[in-house]
Design a protein around this motif. Sequence first.
Motif, PDB file in Angstrom:
ATOM      1  N   GLU A 260       0.845  -1.194   0.000  1.00 35.35           N
ATOM      2  CA  GLU A 260       0.000   0.000   0.000  1.00 35.35           C
ATOM      3  C   GLU A 260       0.878   1.241   0.000  1.00 35.35           C
ATOM      4  N   THR A 261       0.428   2.260  -0.742  1.00 38.56           N
ATOM      5  CA  THR A 261       1.183   3.506  -0.863  1.00 38.56           C
ATOM      6  C   THR A 261       0.255   4.679  -0.630  1.00 38.56           C
ATOM      7  N   ARG A 262       0.616   5.526   0.314  1.00 34.85           N
ATOM      8  CA  ARG A 262      -0.174   6.734   0.564  1.00 34.85           C
ATOM      9  C   ARG A 262       0.289   7.853  -0.360  1.00 34.85           C
ATOM     10  N   VAL A 263      -0.643   8.513  -0.984  1.00 34.06           N
ATOM     11  CA  VAL A 263      -0.342   9.633  -1.876  1.00 34.06           C
ATOM     12  C   VAL A 263      -0.326  10.913  -1.045  1.00 34.06           C
ATOM     13  N   GLU A 264       0.846  11.475  -0.876  1.00 36.35           N
ATOM     14  CA  GLU A 264       1.002  12.675  -0.058  1.00 36.35           C
ATOM     15  C   GLU A 264       0.679  13.931  -0.870  1.00 36.35           C
ATOM     16  N   PRO A 265       0.304  15.025  -0.206  1.00 32.51           N
ATOM     17  CA  PRO A 265       0.090  16.293  -0.918  1.00 32.51           C
ATOM     18  C   PRO A 265       1.364  16.721  -1.651  1.00 32.51           C
ATOM     19  N   GLY A 266       1.226  17.143  -2.877  1.00 32.59           N
ATOM     20  CA  GLY A 266       2.384  17.535  -3.672  1.00 32.59           C
ATOM     21  C   GLY A 266       2.968  16.409  -4.495  1.00 32.59           C
ATOM     22  N   SER A 267       2.462  15.187  -4.337  1.00 39.88           N
ATOM     23  CA  SER A 267       2.961  14.060  -5.119  1.00 39.88           C
ATOM     24  C   SER A 267       2.549  14.224  -6.575  1.00 39.88           C
ATOM     25  N   PRO A 268       3.392  13.760  -7.515  1.00 40.27           N
ATOM     26  CA  PRO A 268       3.020  13.834  -8.935  1.00 40.27           C
ATOM     27  C   PRO A 268       1.800  12.976  -9.268  1.00 40.27           C
ATOM     28  N   LEU A 269       1.413  12.075  -8.373  1.00 37.65           N
ATOM     29  CA  LEU A 269       0.227  11.244  -8.614  1.00 37.65           C
ATOM     30  C   LEU A 269      -1.059  11.955  -8.226  1.00 37.65           C
ATOM     31  N   ALA A 270      -0.975  12.931  -7.330  1.00 35.78           N
ATOM     32  CA  ALA A 270      -2.162  13.594  -6.802  1.00 35.78           C
ATOM     33  C   ALA A 270      -2.850  14.423  -7.885  1.00 35.78           C
ATOM     34  N   GLY A 271      -4.176  14.271  -7.976  1.00 36.96           N
ATOM     35  CA  GLY A 271      -4.965  15.053  -8.923  1.00 36.96           C
ATOM     36  C   GLY A 271      -5.042  14.464 -10.307  1.00 36.96           C
ATOM     37  N   LYS A 272      -4.417  13.316 -10.554  1.00 34.73           N
ATOM     38  CA  LYS A 272      -4.411  12.700 -11.878  1.00 34.73           C
ATOM     39  C   LYS A 272      -5.362  11.509 -11.928  1.00 34.73           C
ATOM     40  N   ALA A 273      -5.866  11.248 -13.125  1.00 28.90           N
ATOM     41  CA  ALA A 273      -6.617  10.017 -13.340  1.00 28.90           C
ATOM     42  C   ALA A 273      -5.644   8.842 -13.320  1.00 28.90           C
ATOM     43  N   LEU A 274      -6.137   7.679 -12.941  1.00 29.28           N
ATOM     44  CA  LEU A 274      -5.278   6.510 -12.828  1.00 29.28           C
ATOM     45  C   LEU A 274      -4.565   6.209 -14.138  1.00 29.28           C
ATOM     46  N   ARG A 275      -5.259   6.363 -15.280  1.00 28.25           N
ATOM     47  CA  ARG A 275      -4.624   6.068 -16.568  1.00 28.25           C
ATOM     48  C   ARG A 275      -3.494   7.047 -16.871  1.00 28.25           C
ATOM     49  N   ASP A 276      -3.603   8.291 -16.396  1.00 28.17           N
ATOM     50  CA  ASP A 276      -2.592   9.306 -16.701  1.00 28.17           C
ATOM     51  C   ASP A 276      -1.333   9.162 -15.844  1.00 28.17           C
ATOM     52  N   THR A 277      -1.399   8.382 -14.794  1.00 28.63           N
ATOM     53  CA  THR A 277      -0.212   8.198 -13.955  1.00 28.63           C
ATOM     54  C   THR A 277       0.796   7.252 -14.606  1.00 28.63           C
ATOM     55  N   ARG A 278       0.385   6.478 -15.568  1.00 25.36           N
ATOM     56  CA  ARG A 278       1.250   5.522 -16.286  1.00 25.36           C
ATOM     57  C   ARG A 278       1.819   4.458 -15.337  1.00 25.36           C
ATOM     58  N   ILE A 279       1.111   4.201 -14.228  1.00 28.04           N
ATOM     59  CA  ILE A 279       1.589   3.205 -13.261  1.00 28.04           C
ATOM     60  C   ILE A 279       1.635   1.827 -13.898  1.00 28.04           C
ATOM     61  N   ARG A 280       0.572   1.460 -14.627  1.00 27.69           N
ATOM     62  CA  ARG A 280       0.518   0.130 -15.259  1.00 27.69           C
ATOM     63  C   ARG A 280       1.488   0.043 -16.424  1.00 27.69           C
ATOM     64  N   ALA A 281       1.553   1.085 -17.235  1.00 24.84           N
ATOM     65  CA  ALA A 281       2.366   1.029 -18.450  1.00 24.84           C
ATOM     66  C   ALA A 281       3.862   1.085 -18.145  1.00 24.84           C
ATOM     67  N   GLU A 282       4.273   1.944 -17.211  1.00 25.58           N
ATOM     68  CA  GLU A 282       5.696   2.150 -16.969  1.00 25.58           C
ATOM     69  C   GLU A 282       6.251   1.273 -15.853  1.00 25.58           C
ATOM     70  N   LEU A 283       5.485   1.089 -14.804  1.00 23.76           N
ATOM     71  CA  LEU A 283       5.984   0.320 -13.661  1.00 23.76           C
ATOM     72  C   LEU A 283       5.528  -1.137 -13.665  1.00 23.76           C
ATOM     73  N   LYS A 284       4.596  -1.464 -14.571  1.00 20.72           N
ATOM     74  CA  LYS A 284       4.062  -2.842 -14.626  1.00 20.72           C
ATOM     75  C   LYS A 284       3.412  -3.243 -13.310  1.00 20.72           C
ATOM     76  N   ILE A 285       2.705  -2.287 -12.722  1.00 19.96           N
ATOM     77  CA  ILE A 285       2.044  -2.512 -11.442  1.00 19.96           C
ATOM     78  C   ILE A 285       0.533  -2.472 -11.651  1.00 19.96           C
ATOM     79  N   ILE A 286      -0.166  -3.360 -10.957  1.00 23.04           N
ATOM     80  CA  ILE A 286      -1.623  -3.398 -11.018  1.00 23.04           C
ATOM     81  C   ILE A 286      -2.179  -2.795  -9.733  1.00 23.04           C
ATOM     82  N   VAL A 287      -2.963  -1.727  -9.882  1.00 27.95           N
ATOM     83  CA  VAL A 287      -3.639  -1.125  -8.733  1.00 27.95           C
ATOM     84  C   VAL A 287      -4.973  -1.849  -8.565  1.00 27.95           C
TER      85      VAL A 287
END
Length: 334
Positions: A260-287
């Motif tokens: 589990e990962t907490r998204v802190e204020p100011g994180s590049p993930l905050a305010g983005k749609a899940l698809r726009d974070t590129r978590i699956r495409a770049e990190l090969k991680i499944i949320v």
Amino acid sequence: MLPRHFLLALLVPVVLICVGAVGFHVIEGLGFDEALYLTVLTITTVGYGDIVPKTGLGRVFTMLLALGGVFSIFYAASAIIRGVVSGELALQFGKRQMERALSTLRNHVIVCGYGRMGRLVCREFSQDAVPFIVIDENEAALRDFQMAHGIPVVGDATSDALLKSVGIERARSLVSVMPSDAQNLYTTMSARLLNPNLFIVARVEDGAAEQKFVRAGANRVVSPYQIGGLRVAQAVLRPTVVDFIELATRKEHIDLQMEETRVEPGSPLAGKALRDTRIRAELKIIVVAIKKRTGHMVFNPDPDTIIDAGDILVAIGHKDQLDQLTRQGSTSTG
């Protein structure tokens, strides 16, 4: 601080030297440097003879001083040797080091109880490099404590004074896994009063008492027998699912882990749609889930789900990629 008898053993020779120096100065009329010199030679029974008492009273004073010096030095030496041999001095210095370590520890976990469950909990914290303090009344149980990142403390975890001494105001969470429900309940209540923001996990033997723990301030209540029974049943009914969960939650399996990962204020993930974070495409991680800051859990989130600061991402992937996600969740864009 050293024990009183050690301080007394060190203080007696000092007092004797001061008395001797003043006595020789008054009785023999010596300067303070010569009086101090003669006192030390007399007490240590060296006696070079370059300075000697010349009056009868001075000789009597010298004899008394010499006898007192012999006995005081012998007492001091025997007390120190006894402390070294018995390990008392090492224990005192060890306590001082532990007190200093406790005073600087922050964002740590306090584990109350070092029984079978307490040992397993401490082992997990040690493997994850989480700083923790373990408290138990049984000194013998903690005597051979060797886990990294942990500090053992002997005492009663239900004591407010002890909880304060281990920095409960600075701790991030408390785990109460003592054998008695009464002890765990009392500790939960005390911990909640001492630190309203503390995350508390408590063990319960009687499932009917779970609501009492929640009302006392526990964030999570764990029943070992209930969990064990469900685990046994699931191992029969859904063995493959159990194997997968065990594979994803054990630290030794680095190829596949759930974290589990907490998204802190100011994180590049905050305010983005899940698809726009590129978590699956770049990190090969499944949320697999997102726990919103409101407490609502979103399972199998849609790619258009917005990630807000304060959300917690539950993800599956390789350990290295999960570590990168953790860094992204806590890294500020500024």
